[in-house]
Design a protein around this motif. Sequence first.
Motif, PDB file in Angstrom:
ATOM      1  N   PRO A   1       0.535 -21.141  -7.869  1.00 50.60           N
ATOM      2  CA  PRO A   1       1.915 -21.553  -8.149  1.00 50.60           C
ATOM      3  C   PRO A   1       2.872 -20.368  -8.159  1.00 50.60           C
ATOM      4  N   MET A   2       4.125 -20.620  -7.844  1.00 50.42           N
ATOM      5  CA  MET A   2       5.144 -19.576  -7.850  1.00 50.42           C
ATOM      6  C   MET A   2       6.388 -20.072  -8.550  1.00 50.42           C
ATOM      7  N   ILE A   3       6.958 -19.219  -9.389  1.00 46.42           N
ATOM      8  CA  ILE A   3       8.302 -19.429  -9.931  1.00 46.42           C
ATOM      9  C   ILE A   3       9.165 -18.300  -9.398  1.00 46.42           C
ATOM     10  N   ILE A   4      10.277 -18.637  -8.770  1.00 46.99           N
ATOM     11  CA  ILE A   4      11.197 -17.630  -8.225  1.00 46.99           C
ATOM     12  C   ILE A   4      12.523 -17.743  -8.969  1.00 46.99           C
ATOM     13  N   VAL A   5      12.851 -16.708  -9.739  1.00 49.58           N
ATOM     14  CA  VAL A   5      14.087 -16.691 -10.510  1.00 49.58           C
ATOM     15  C   VAL A   5      15.138 -15.920  -9.721  1.00 49.58           C
ATOM     16  N   GLY A   6      16.269 -16.546  -9.466  1.00 50.81           N
ATOM     17  CA  GLY A   6      17.355 -15.883  -8.759  1.00 50.81           C
ATOM     18  C   GLY A   6      18.160 -15.004  -9.696  1.00 50.81           C
ATOM     19  N   ILE A   7      18.790 -13.981  -9.144  1.00 51.11           N
ATOM     20  CA  ILE A   7      19.561 -13.059  -9.976  1.00 51.11           C
ATOM     21  C   ILE A   7      20.781 -13.767 -10.558  1.00 51.11           C
ATOM     22  N   GLY A   8      21.229 -14.855  -9.914  1.00 47.74           N
ATOM     23  CA  GLY A   8      22.354 -15.617 -10.447  1.00 47.74           C
ATOM     24  C   GLY A   8      22.051 -16.242 -11.793  1.00 47.74           C
ATOM     25  N   ALA A   9      20.781 -16.529 -12.060  1.00 44.84           N
ATOM     26  CA  ALA A   9      20.394 -17.099 -13.350  1.00 44.84           C
ATOM     27  C   ALA A   9      20.389 -16.049 -14.449  1.00 44.84           C
ATOM     28  N   LEU A  10      20.313 -14.772 -14.060  1.00 44.52           N
ATOM     29  CA  LEU A  10      20.189 -13.695 -15.039  1.00 44.52           C
ATOM     30  C   LEU A  10      21.474 -12.905 -15.218  1.00 44.52           C
ATOM     31  N   ALA A  11      22.395 -12.986 -14.263  1.00 45.80           N
ATOM     32  CA  ALA A  11      23.643 -12.213 -14.324  1.00 45.80           C
ATOM     33  C   ALA A  11      24.737 -13.037 -14.993  1.00 45.80           C
ATOM     34  N   ARG A  12      24.406 -13.681 -16.079  1.00 39.76           N
ATOM     35  CA  ARG A  12      25.359 -14.478 -16.849  1.00 39.76           C
ATOM     36  C   ARG A  12      25.372 -13.933 -18.274  1.00 39.76           C
ATOM     37  N   ALA A  13      26.335 -14.386 -19.059  1.00 37.67           N
ATOM     38  CA  ALA A  13      26.405 -13.939 -20.448  1.00 37.67           C
ATOM     39  C   ALA A  13      25.131 -14.295 -21.206  1.00 37.67           C
ATOM     40  N   ASP A  14      24.510 -15.419 -20.821  1.00 34.15           N
ATOM     41  CA  ASP A  14      23.274 -15.848 -21.488  1.00 34.15           C
ATOM     42  C   ASP A  14      22.037 -15.496 -20.665  1.00 34.15           C
ATOM     43  N   GLY A  15      22.143 -14.490 -19.806  1.00 32.57           N
ATOM     44  CA  GLY A  15      21.050 -14.139 -18.912  1.00 32.57           C
ATOM     45  C   GLY A  15      19.760 -13.809 -19.638  1.00 32.57           C
ATOM     46  N   ALA A  16      19.850 -13.089 -20.771  1.00 28.10           N
ATOM     47  CA  ALA A  16      18.643 -12.720 -21.520  1.00 28.10           C
ATOM     48  C   ALA A  16      17.954 -13.961 -22.074  1.00 28.10           C
ATOM     49  N   ALA A  17      18.742 -14.936 -22.537  1.00 30.99           N
ATOM     50  CA  ALA A  17      18.165 -16.169 -23.067  1.00 30.99           C
ATOM     51  C   ALA A  17      17.527 -16.985 -21.948  1.00 30.99           C
TER      52      ALA A  17
ATOM     53  N   ASN B   1      -0.235 -13.450  -9.645  1.00 27.24           N
ATOM     54  CA  ASN B   1       0.936 -13.378 -10.525  1.00 27.24           C
ATOM     55  C   ASN B   1       2.058 -14.168  -9.869  1.00 27.24           C
ATOM     56  N   GLY B   2       2.322 -15.346 -10.389  1.00 29.15           N
ATOM     57  CA  GLY B   2       3.302 -16.235  -9.777  1.00 29.15           C
ATOM     58  C   GLY B   2       4.691 -16.130 -10.351  1.00 29.15           C
ATOM     59  N   PHE B   3       4.942 -15.109 -11.213  1.00 25.44           N
ATOM     60  CA  PHE B   3       6.287 -14.927 -11.774  1.00 25.44           C
ATOM     61  C   PHE B   3       7.062 -13.973 -10.875  1.00 25.44           C
ATOM     62  N   ASN B   4       8.194 -14.420 -10.333  1.00 26.05           N
ATOM     63  CA  ASN B   4       8.925 -13.622  -9.343  1.00 26.05           C
ATOM     64  C   ASN B   4      10.417 -13.601  -9.620  1.00 26.05           C
ATOM     65  N   VAL B   5      11.004 -12.427  -9.440  1.00 31.41           N
ATOM     66  CA  VAL B   5      12.458 -12.290  -9.476  1.00 31.41           C
ATOM     67  C   VAL B   5      12.926 -11.949  -8.064  1.00 31.41           C
TER      68      VAL B   5
END
Length: 698
Positions: free
Chosen positions: A453-469, A489-493
Amino acid sequence: MRVRESGLGMTKILVDGVEVDVPPEFTLLQACESAGAEIPRFCYHERLSIAGNCRMCLIEVKVGGKSGPKPVASCAQQVRDLPPPRDNLLNELVTKSDTVKKARNGVMEFLLINHPLDCPICDQGGECDLQDQAVAYGRGGSRFDENKRAVEEKYMGPLIKTVMTRCIQCTRCVRFITEVAGSPQIGATGRGEDMEITTYLESAVTSELSANVIDLCPVGALTSKPYAFNARPWELTKTESVDVMDALGSNIRVDARGDAVLRVLPRVNEEINEEWISDKTRYAEDGLSRQRLDRPYIRENGKLRAASWDEALQAAARALSGDAKKIGAIAGDLACAESMKATLDLFRALGSPNLDCRPDGAAIGGGPRQGYLFNSTVAGIDEADAILLIGANPRVEAPVLNARLRKAWARGADVALIGEAAELTYPYAHLGATLASADLGKIADKLRAAQKPMIIVGIGALARADGAAVLRAVGEFATSANVVREGWNGFNVLHTAAARVGGLDLGFLPGAGGKSAREMLAGGLDTLLLLGVDEVALPKGGKVIYLGTHGDAGAHRADIILPAAAYTEKEATWVNTEGRVQYGHRAAFPKGDAKEDWTILRALSAVMGKTLPYDTLDQLRAKMIADHPTFGHVDYAPGAADAAGFNPAQLGAAGQISSEPLRTPIADFYLTNPIARASKTMAECSRLKAGAMKVAAE
């Protein structure tokens, strides 16, 4: 040659009398080439489906020592399709007989019947498959006396120039745009002699990968419109380098003549970009010669004036000589590792903790390296069977990687998206625009049951005021879904900036008590050093020193401008989104008085009395590797090698997540950096895309 058993599921055959073991799924063409035989072809391409329509790859097949009734198209038949050996003799493929040569000569004669033979004015000249094969299989004259067929030119947009009378209907372009790019806008109409390759609606091809059809075209039917009539291939100096238009690190070849970069072409790298590049990578090159900063400038009485290097460095030294807590540096999206290392060392020597390589404010870095890498690796996408995109639009963030995702979908992988819906060139399950709206429990069960399995997190999800959350929530979800397991390792940025991973690896982050990029950009500092920062709002107060290449937003705001070398004008280190260290090489020299970034910072450090401990690029790289050992692992993507002990649930920070939809940070694919914004070709593509989207909306 008597039949003998062949092990490991291989098939034993003869190729021109040479015995070889080949997999049964090989085509006869691949089997011949595995034995060292050269097979001409026009329609066949190993990354596309089989068409079998040019017939140039004809060979003889001997069964029981006897040839068949006619030559066989070697691309369209597999080894497993051969009849069983007879009379205890191996099947033989013959590629050099008189029969084969005569058949290929006949095919070539037919291909040239309607070809205009305009090699002297064709941009494909010198790189043309038809031209090369005609040398080996063409006749000295023509026996065709009738009028040649002529075909009207087709409009395919600002990138692809068409001379369709040259087309031999190999259909490579049709298959690429449909199968790889996933944007089926090119096809064939008519039958027989009336068959023509065209865009179905006689409009521009809008795929971000469209210009790869130029490389695929074996004749001069599809050539590069911006490059038309600029140069012949033998005039150009060819330099292997790395792309910086996104964070994928596609391998490229930069072709230059004198001090001008004339074109950028892909290089084959199976682990990263295969043999494709995006249209922005290929065509933003004209931006390298427009709106360039070619001399230092100092702002006096509200206006910039040209200055000498000594003046500019003295002014920059004065601006940075105040309170160390009141100065800061931000690295932009195109900063190379060497420039960031020199800046880091200088600011540490000055005692300033205000450093950041995240101008967009992305809540990432500072933890384990796996917390900000594409850990499955780009090639690992080919093995994935369940893929979840979170706040990412890979079609505009990394089009070549998106083609890999499409290939995974075509192979049977399930793809789902949490975030703003977008056209990704393949079907996916849209699970909602926010994390709160998605049924994460059901998705976790699906990922847990998947093999890879793979999860791909886009930088748009992290470059917000609540990015850390958001990062903490995604990390906890990834842990519950067991996407990090032994050997995988299926965790990806998925990063969007070529400089980002290199900066995070260097620790180009706020020190103890230091300010983040978001805080520095809010104002309050006496002096801010920008390494090519143009995509964010800059503070109105304080002095700004801009070290960059183009007269973009950062230079307009700057009080001191230090002109630097672009990525094609320097030896530089880049780290792609999967953590792979790669070297870019100089193809041309910097414009005017511009210098390589690290040499400017080295000179500045000497003026300030804080001389950096390296005088050459080799010394700088040696220190960089000594201080940060990952930079010594060139062309190595760690993948799951470091997965043991990595817990995504510990990333980010707890907090409230906004109900705002997760969006990509890229508003316009063609205008994402100063080089692209200076490009006339990219501006034309942007206008065309905006017009197409408006028509679609209406």
